[in-house]
Design an enzyme around this catalytic site. Structure first.
Site, PDB file in Angstrom:
ATOM      1  N   ASP A  99       1.649   6.260   5.604  1.00 37.93           N
ATOM      2  CA  ASP A  99       0.636   5.324   5.113  1.00 37.93           C
ATOM      3  C   ASP A  99       1.089   4.630   3.815  1.00 37.93           C
ATOM      4  O   ASP A  99       0.315   3.936   3.178  1.00 37.93           O
ATOM      5  CB  ASP A  99      -0.700   6.057   4.914  1.00 37.93           C
TER       6      ASP A  99
ATOM      7  N   GLU B 224      -9.429   3.606   2.306  1.00 34.28           N
ATOM      8  CA  GLU B 224      -8.945   3.753   0.926  1.00 34.28           C
ATOM      9  C   GLU B 224      -7.876   2.732   0.561  1.00 34.28           C
ATOM     10  O   GLU B 224      -7.714   2.407  -0.614  1.00 34.28           O
ATOM     11  CB  GLU B 224      -8.394   5.165   0.710  1.00 34.28           C
TER      12      GLU B 224
ATOM     13  N   ARG C 239      -7.671  -0.474   1.021  1.00 34.15           N
ATOM     14  CA  ARG C 239      -8.224  -1.672   0.386  1.00 34.15           C
ATOM     15  C   ARG C 239      -8.684  -1.394  -1.048  1.00 34.15           C
ATOM     16  O   ARG C 239      -8.674  -2.279  -1.899  1.00 34.15           O
ATOM     17  CB  ARG C 239      -9.351  -2.245   1.256  1.00 34.15           C
TER      18      ARG C 239
ATOM     19  N   LYS D 286     -10.211  12.585   8.552  1.00 31.44           N
ATOM     20  CA  LYS D 286      -9.694  12.132   9.849  1.00 31.44           C
ATOM     21  C   LYS D 286      -9.665  13.298  10.832  1.00 31.44           C
ATOM     22  O   LYS D 286      -9.525  14.450  10.416  1.00 31.44           O
ATOM     23  CB  LYS D 286      -8.249  11.628   9.687  1.00 31.44           C
TER      24      LYS D 286
ATOM     25  N   ASP E 293     -12.177   6.863   4.045  1.00 27.93           N
ATOM     26  CA  ASP E 293     -10.951   6.632   4.817  1.00 27.93           C
ATOM     27  C   ASP E 293     -10.504   5.168   4.751  1.00 27.93           C
ATOM     28  O   ASP E 293      -9.392   4.837   5.147  1.00 27.93           O
ATOM     29  CB  ASP E 293     -11.167   7.072   6.277  1.00 27.93           C
TER      30      ASP E 293
ATOM     31  N   LYS F 290       0.845  -1.209   0.000  1.00 21.55           N
ATOM     32  CA  LYS F 290       0.000   0.000   0.000  1.00 21.55           C
ATOM     33  C   LYS F 290       0.878   1.256   0.000  1.00 21.55           C
ATOM     34  O   LYS F 290       1.716   1.443   0.872  1.00 21.55           O
ATOM     35  CB  LYS F 290      -0.905  -0.005   1.243  1.00 21.55           C
TER      36      LYS F 290
ATOM     37  N   ASP G  46      -2.659  10.133   3.993  1.00 27.22           N
ATOM     38  CA  ASP G  46      -4.051   9.726   4.172  1.00 27.22           C
ATOM     39  C   ASP G  46      -4.774  10.735   5.068  1.00 27.22           C
ATOM     40  O   ASP G  46      -4.668  10.683   6.286  1.00 27.22           O
ATOM     41  CB  ASP G  46      -4.092   8.319   4.795  1.00 27.22           C
TER      42      ASP G  46
END
Ligand code: BES
Ligand code: ZN
Ligand code: ZN
Length: 504
Positions: free
Chosen positions: A295, A356, A358, A284, A354, A272, A277
């Site tokens: 991230d 994201e 996946r 967030k 959020d 990833k 993020d």
């Protein structure tokens, strides 16, 4: 930093700081007996007074007052002889190096734990001299600093030279080999740490792609970088959906290293690469949001592992795949309720922007499947829930293949990058089915098990290939320990290298 080797008795070796590993006992063990005599019993006095007994990570710094050639002697404990592990050696070396640094030594000499003749480590099949390998790895890993943004040069507070001592000339070759391997693995880990530590205004998707390209060119890896146009052609609506909120162009980075016998059916590593993020429209909260620059730690581990594999010339077929994008709440960003069409053809209802990671992994996993891989391993800082479940010292694994998990577990124990399996129950696979699309990207209220539902979401994209998903949200970033600094840990690089070196 200079690395040198010498085959010399440690008692006649000239150095500002001689670091000697010692097993736990009630009096100076073999490693320090001769030294103790020369130092007129200074070490045995410490044992007697229980100031130093060789307990794991215990240290004792003595000025030699000219009684031996070394100006100072730094003893470091590795614990009970029968219980010595690679991790204990890594931690001991790391601890000693940190103490030496604090005491301003610019040059240190390491007595190898095997060279000292006192530690008998049952080694792994891959290393001729496992004791030295683990010990050197701990020493190198602890020397990491991230000072790219400091105006002042911190060079003068660093250790500039390490000398490795072999007790016999015959051992010099294996010492050099073990140290060289440890150095290359540490360098690859440093690359991963750097990538995660860099702020997102440096480490953009383009920066990740450029770094992967440069590293690949040096080491004979074929690197392809797909841009928006190519991703559109492949139908990667899920990855592109996440990228829509950001001005930074997304990249799909592909690193092919085909040096095995087959030249096909590689092991696929997918990482990833969300370079920041914000949560997107499902924004967030502000506290600690700065940490979301890490991230992309799965991506960093993937690029780092490719470097380790190629620099140590493993004869294996591996492909590293990194979907890289920012997750931003821009004017064109995806909104809760939007439906995306992934490369696999499956449609996804985005209920929380959020979740994201996946979404971008879905398309990257479909891309990995095109290689008909022997196994797929993905690494992702996927869920905050994994920190509640396992904390910062162990990563979660979710898998469809018990043998792969058992191999990963072995590598986790060998490298200290431990993993723990969470169950992929059918109930949780059902929980991510959508009412209006094929899948939804969160399970919804009342289901819980956030880390498992994250893994369950990925499963439909990997077909029947052996697959393991590592959630490294807890382990990629932390307060540090002996040989791991505060901030990015570089987790995954050594785990993957060990797994692939041992062979799946
Ligand atoms: N990048 C985060 C996960 C994360 C949290 C990484 C803390 C490192 C430290 C991920 O994209 C995320 O936001 N996950 C959500 C999922 C939820 C919306 C289902 C989470 O964990 O809250
Ligand atoms: Zn997120
Ligand atoms: Zn994320």
């Amino acid at each position: 930093m200079k690395i040198n080797f010498k085959s010399e008795n440690s008692n006649s070796h000239i150095t500002p700081c001689l670091i000697v590993p010692c097993a736990e006992s009630t009096k100076p063990a073999n490693c320090a007996k001769e030294l103790d005599d020369k130092l007129k019993g200074a070490i045995s006095a410490a044992y007697k007074e229980k100031r130093f007994e060789g307990k794991a990570n215990q240290t004792l710094l003595l000025n030699s007052l000219g009684l031996v050639k070394a100006q100072n002697v730094l003893l470091v404990g590795v614990g009970k002889e029968a219980e010595i592990t690679g991790e204990k050696l890594r931690q001991a070396a790391g601890t000693a190096i940190k103490i030496a640094e604090k005491n301003n030594f610019k040059k240190v000499s390491l007595v190898s734990p095997n060279g000292a003749g006192s530690l008998d480590l049952k080694g792994s099949s891959n290393n001729q001299d496992p004791g030295t390998f683990y010990y050197a790895e701990g020493a190198f890993l602890s020397l990491y600093r991230f000072d790219s943004y400091k105006s002042e040069n911190s060079e003068d507070t660093k250790i500039g030279e390490i000398i490795f001592l072999a007790d016999k000339k015959d051992n010099l070759q294996s010492l050099k080999k073990a140290t060289d391997k440890a150095r290359k693995i540490a360098d690859a880990t440093f690359l991963a740490r750097d990538l995660s530590n860099h702020p997102s205004n440096t480490a953009t998707p383009t920066y990740l792609a450029d770094t992967a390209r440069k590293m690949s060119r040096k080491l004979g890896i074929v690197c392809k970088v797909l841009g928006e146009k190519e991703m559109k052609k492949l139908g990667m609506g899920s990855l592109l959906g996440v990228a829509k909120g950001s001005d930074e162009p997304p990249k799909l980075i592909v690193m092919e290293y085909f040096k095995g016998r087959n030249k096909r059916n590689p092991i696929a590593i997918v990482g990833k690469g969300v370079t920041f993020d914000t949560g997107g429209i499902s924004l967030k909260p502000p506290a600690n949001m700065d940490e979301m620059k890490m991230d992309m730690s799965g991506a960093a581990a993937t690029i780092g592992a490719m470097q380790a594999i190629a620099s140590l010339k493993l004869k294996v077929d591996v492909v590293g795949i990194v979907p890289a994008t920012e997750n931003m709440p821009g004017g064109s960003a995806i909104k809760p309720g939007d439906v995306l069409k992934s490369m696999s053809g499956k449609t996804i209802e985005v209920l929380n922007t959020d979740a994201e990671g996946r979404l971008i992994l879905a398309d990257a996993l479909s891309y990995a499947v095109r290689y008909k891989p022997k196994a797929i391993i993905d690494l992702a800082t996927l869920t905050g829930a994994v920190i509640h479940a396992l904390g910062h010292h162990i990563s979660a694994v979710i898998s469809n293949n018990d043998e792969l998990v058992s191999q990963l577990k072995q590598s986790g124990d060998a490298t200290g990058e431990k993993i723990w399996q969470l169950p992929l129950l059918e109930e949780y696979e059902k929980a991510i089915k959508s009412g209006i699309a094929d899948l939804k990207n969160i399970a919804g209220p009342g289901v819980g098990a956030g880390t498992i539902t994250g893994g369950a979401f990925l499963k439909p994209f990997i077909g029947d290939y052996p697959w393991a998903h590592l959630d490294i949200a807890g382990t990629a970033w932390g307060e540090g320990k002996a040989y791991i600094p505060k901030g990015a840990s570089g987790v995954g690089v050594r785990l993957l290298f060990d797994l692939i070196e041992k062979g799946i």
